[in-house]
Design a protein around this motif. Structure first.
Motif, PDB file in Angstrom:
ATOM      1  N   ALA A   1       0.834  -1.201   0.000  1.00 33.56           N
ATOM      2  CA  ALA A   1       0.000   0.000   0.000  1.00 33.56           C
ATOM      3  C   ALA A   1       0.868   1.250   0.000  1.00 33.56           C
ATOM      4  CB  ALA A   1      -0.928  -0.013   1.213  1.00 33.56           C
ATOM      5  N   HIS A   2       0.358   2.311  -0.615  1.00 31.55           N
ATOM      6  CA  HIS A   2       1.028   3.611  -0.606  1.00 31.55           C
ATOM      7  C   HIS A   2       0.620   4.358   0.672  1.00 31.55           C
ATOM      8  CE1 HIS A   2       1.479   3.763  -5.278  1.00 31.55           C
ATOM      9  NE2 HIS A   2       1.343   2.505  -4.859  1.00 31.55           N
ATOM     10  N   PRO A   3       1.371   5.380   1.062  1.00 34.93           N
ATOM     11  CA  PRO A   3       2.603   5.905   0.490  1.00 34.93           C
ATOM     12  C   PRO A   3       3.801   4.991   0.760  1.00 34.93           C
ATOM     13  CG  PRO A   3       1.443   7.574   1.791  1.00 34.93           C
ATOM     14  CD  PRO A   3       0.829   6.253   2.122  1.00 34.93           C
ATOM     15  N   HIS A   4       4.791   5.107  -0.148  1.00 30.62           N
ATOM     16  CA  HIS A   4       6.046   4.409   0.051  1.00 30.62           C
ATOM     17  C   HIS A   4       7.097   5.417   0.530  1.00 30.62           C
ATOM     18  CE1 HIS A   4       4.783   0.511  -1.344  1.00 30.62           C
ATOM     19  NE2 HIS A   4       4.127   1.113  -2.331  1.00 30.62           N
ATOM     20  N   VAL A   5       7.978   4.925   1.387  1.00 29.29           N
ATOM     21  CA  VAL A   5       8.910   5.797   2.090  1.00 29.29           C
ATOM     22  C   VAL A   5      10.347   5.410   1.780  1.00 29.29           C
ATOM     23  CG1 VAL A   5       9.766   6.388   4.406  1.00 29.29           C
ATOM     24  CG2 VAL A   5       7.300   6.334   3.956  1.00 29.29           C
ATOM     25  N   SER A   6      11.177   6.428   1.637  1.00 31.78           N
ATOM     26  CA  SER A   6      12.623   6.225   1.549  1.00 31.78           C
ATOM     27  C   SER A   6      13.283   7.309   2.386  1.00 31.78           C
ATOM     28  CB  SER A   6      13.104   6.310   0.098  1.00 31.78           C
ATOM     29  OG  SER A   6      14.509   6.118   0.013  1.00 31.78           O
ATOM     30  N   GLY A   7      13.858   6.923   3.499  1.00 27.35           N
ATOM     31  CA  GLY A   7      14.498   7.910   4.367  1.00 27.35           C
ATOM     32  C   GLY A   7      13.526   8.946   4.851  1.00 27.35           C
ATOM     33  N   ARG A   8      13.745  10.189   4.431  1.00 31.05           N
ATOM     34  CA  ARG A   8      12.931  11.317   4.900  1.00 31.05           C
ATOM     35  C   ARG A   8      11.839  11.693   3.891  1.00 31.05           C
ATOM     36  NH1 ARG A   8      15.760  13.835   8.973  1.00 31.05           N
ATOM     37  NH2 ARG A   8      14.962  15.920   8.558  1.00 31.05           N
ATOM     38  N   PHE A   9      11.589  10.797   2.907  1.00 31.18           N
ATOM     39  CA  PHE A   9      10.662  11.115   1.813  1.00 31.18           C
ATOM     40  C   PHE A   9       9.534  10.090   1.721  1.00 31.18           C
ATOM     41  CE2 PHE A   9      14.881  12.577   0.839  1.00 31.18           C
ATOM     42  CZ  PHE A   9      14.679  13.914   0.527  1.00 31.18           C
TER      43      PHE A   9
END
Length: 609
Positions: free
Chosen positions: A84-92
């Protein structure tokens, strides 16, 4: 198909995001999620309905002034919380509609750079790409622009960062996205209906645009990186138009809204005494005078509308016409005709297959283009030289009803215009057709009064697993539409055939367990149709007949007849015969206990190929 909502404000945006997602539920989805920036990224996701996500948000006491939210319809990876979204990478964090075609190559590259993937989705590569480019630029807008430059395929995305608590960045290519403008607050969404409770002022992004959306300002940049002005539109829709009101389901509401929808759609025509090419654009006469054929490109229900129009155009306007399934058109070798009118039909104006088919037709040198659509400023209307807006209002139910009948109304107007330009429409015929259009909403209201009788029929469908629909001539596409509606929402397997084809195969299926639904207008084929009905009865089949009021068909324990008010309805008969088929499908689905407005595996707006 998938939905995006984002907000930056000086108030808690969680209720705005959840309400926006609720209004996008009609698009079809299997999971939902949101991210809020509140000191850091705070994420909530759930499989199933938006109501489950709302419970999760309440349990976590989520609150913040910046956030993005999403409803997902599974493409890459099964429905699950991890996908499921949102997908996260670090601070984003990223939400995404569309399909990234080069995601596998990007995934391999990012893994080599040390990124760990937690989902099966193509979307997660976008989040990691933004993080990668942000390490170099330290600028959210620049990082997003660099990331989308690497993407192949279709996307509408929203991006937020812990480092930019008053900004969200969005971009689009091949999937719809718009910006909603408020007072010291701004929003993004994939559909204007998501934002109606907070604003009616919207700005539609164009292909390749990237935008920086802040509290007090919005900056849009085109595909070349230049700052771009995008006009602001005030939506004609209101928040309550997308509310259920006193109806049990949106499909039922939208069936009953058809007289009003047709009145609004036809107003431009019936208020005049003569047929006008300008109904389709200020330069329509110049374009339409030169066409020597019509090619329709459409999918699903819109394709059935196109099939009806081919009969009208050839009989009334005397112009060759054929309908193409948009998803097939660009993958076969066709013979282009630069003097043909290319007509695309779509409720949303964002149907990916139809957009691709239109672009393919234009690449072949076919530049006389017209779109019939329910959404102003959609991708299809912007890509076409001429346009006709059906004024059906928001259609929430996945199974199209009022969008279909208003499409037919627009197509009949096109038929009259082409007939007049070709000298095939006498003054008497012109007056007769316009008078018929003026009376159409009232006739449709009379047909809706048949609902109790149709509901009584539906009780006999509760234990059925198969059904056959029959029509002849211009009513064969209506039979196709009736079969599509029944299988979409009741999950009864249904097929449609021209009645004359029965003895060429389908008759083998007929027995006492397969209801045969028949459209019986009072036209030149009615006696032939009666013979086909006798073929059904001779094999033990049970008939359910929707007949014009002056058609003589004797009822019996195995021949059930519902008569439409009045006598033969001429060229507009297909529109009137559509409505009882819609009601039959609706009530059969109720008998089956299915989710009428959100049938399994389907989405309202199909924005991926």
């Amino acid at each position: 198909m998938c939905g995006i909502v984002g907000a930056v404000a000086q108030r808690n945006v969680v209720p705005i995001l959840l309400e926006g997602l609720r209004r996008l539920e009609y698009r079809g989805y299997d999971s939902a999620g949101l991210v809020i920036i509140d000191g850091g990224l705070k994420r909530a996701r759930s499989v199933g309905r938006v109501a489950a996500l709302a419970e999760t948000c309440a349990a976590q006491a989520l609150s913040g002034h910046l956030g993005i939210a999403h409803t997902r319809w599974a493409t890459h990876g099964a429905p699950s919380e991890a996908n499921a979204h949102p997908h996260v990478s670090g601070r984003f964090a990223v939400v995404h509609n569309g399909i990234i075609e080069n995601h596998e190559a990007l995934r391999a590259e990012l893994r080599a750079a040390g990124y760990v993937f937690e989902s099966e989705t193509d979307t997660e590569v976008i989040a990691h790409l933004v993080d990668l480019h942000y390490r170099q630029s330290k600028d959210l807008l620049a990082a997003t622009r660099a990331a989308v430059a690497r993407l192949e395929g279709a996307y509408a995305i929203g991006v937020v960062s812990e480092d930019a608590p008053n900004h969200l960045v969005c971009a689009r290519k091949g999937s719809p996205l718009l910006i909603g403008l408020g007072i010291e607050e701004n929003f993004i969404a994939s559909d204007v209906s998501a934002l109606l409770p907070v604003t009616q002022r919207v700005m539609y992004l164009e292909e390749g645009d990237v935008a920086d959306v802040g509290l007090l300002s919005v900056a849009v940049y085109d595909a070349a990186g230049n700052k771009a002005d995008r006009s602001v539109h005030v939506s004609e829709l209101s928040a309550d138009m997308a509310e259920l009101g006193t109806y049990r389901h949106f499909m039922q509401k939208e069936i009953h809204e058809q007289p009003r929808a047709l009145t609004d759609t036809l107003l431009v025509a019936v208020s005049q005494e003569h047929v006008q090419p300008e109904w389709f654009g200020f330069d329509a006469a110049e374009v339409l005078e030169k066409v020597d054929g019509v090619t329709f490109l459409a999918c699903g229900t819109s394709y059935h509308a196109a099939k009806v129009a081919t009969y009208w155009l050839e009989e009334i306007a005397g112009i060759p016409a054929h309908a193409e399934i948009a998803s097939e058109y660009r993958y076969r070798t066709s013979v282009p005709n630069p003097d043909a009118l290319i007509v695309t039909i779509s409720q949303s104006g964002e149907t990916a297959d139809t957009l691709a088919a239109l672009n393919h037709a234009k690449s072949l040198g076919q530049d006389k283009t017209l779109t019939i659509c329910n959404v102003p400023e959609s991708a299809l209307t912007r890509a076409s030289r001429l346009k006709f807006l059906t004024r059906a209002g928001p259609e929430i139910g996945v199974a199209s009803t009022k969008a279909f009948t208003t499409q037919l109304a627009g197509l009949f107007l096109l038929t009259l215009v082409l007939a007049k330009l070709r000298g095939r429409l006498s003054a008497a015929q012109e007056a007769e057709h316009l008078a018929a259009l003026r009376s159409l909403p009232n006739k449709l209201q009379q047909v809706l009064a048949l609902e109790p009788a149709v509901e009584a029929w539906s009780q006999r469908f509760a234990n059925k697993t198969h059904a056959l629909f029959l029509g002849r001539g211009v009513h064969y596409p209506i039979a196709l539409e009736g079969a599509l509606k029944l299988k979409e929402i009741s999950y009864i397997h249904a097929e449609a055939y021209p009645a004359g084809e029965l003895k060429h195969g389908p008759l083998a299926l007929v027995d006492e367990d397969m209801p045969v639904i028949t459209i019986a207008p009072n036209d030149q084929l009615i006696e032939k149709l009666k013979s086909n009905m006798q073929e059904v009865r001779a094999r033990g089949g049970e008939l359910y007949v929707f007949a014009d009021g002056d058609v003589h068909i004797e009822e019996s324990p195995f021949v059930h007849v519902i008569r439409l008010p009045g006598g033969g309805n001429g060229a507009l008969s297909p529109i009137l015969h559509t409505v009882p088929l819609q009601m039959l499908s609706y009530h059969a689905a109720l008998q089956k206990g299915t989710d009428v407005d959100k049938p399994r595996n389907l989405a309202k707006s199909v924005t991926v190929e």
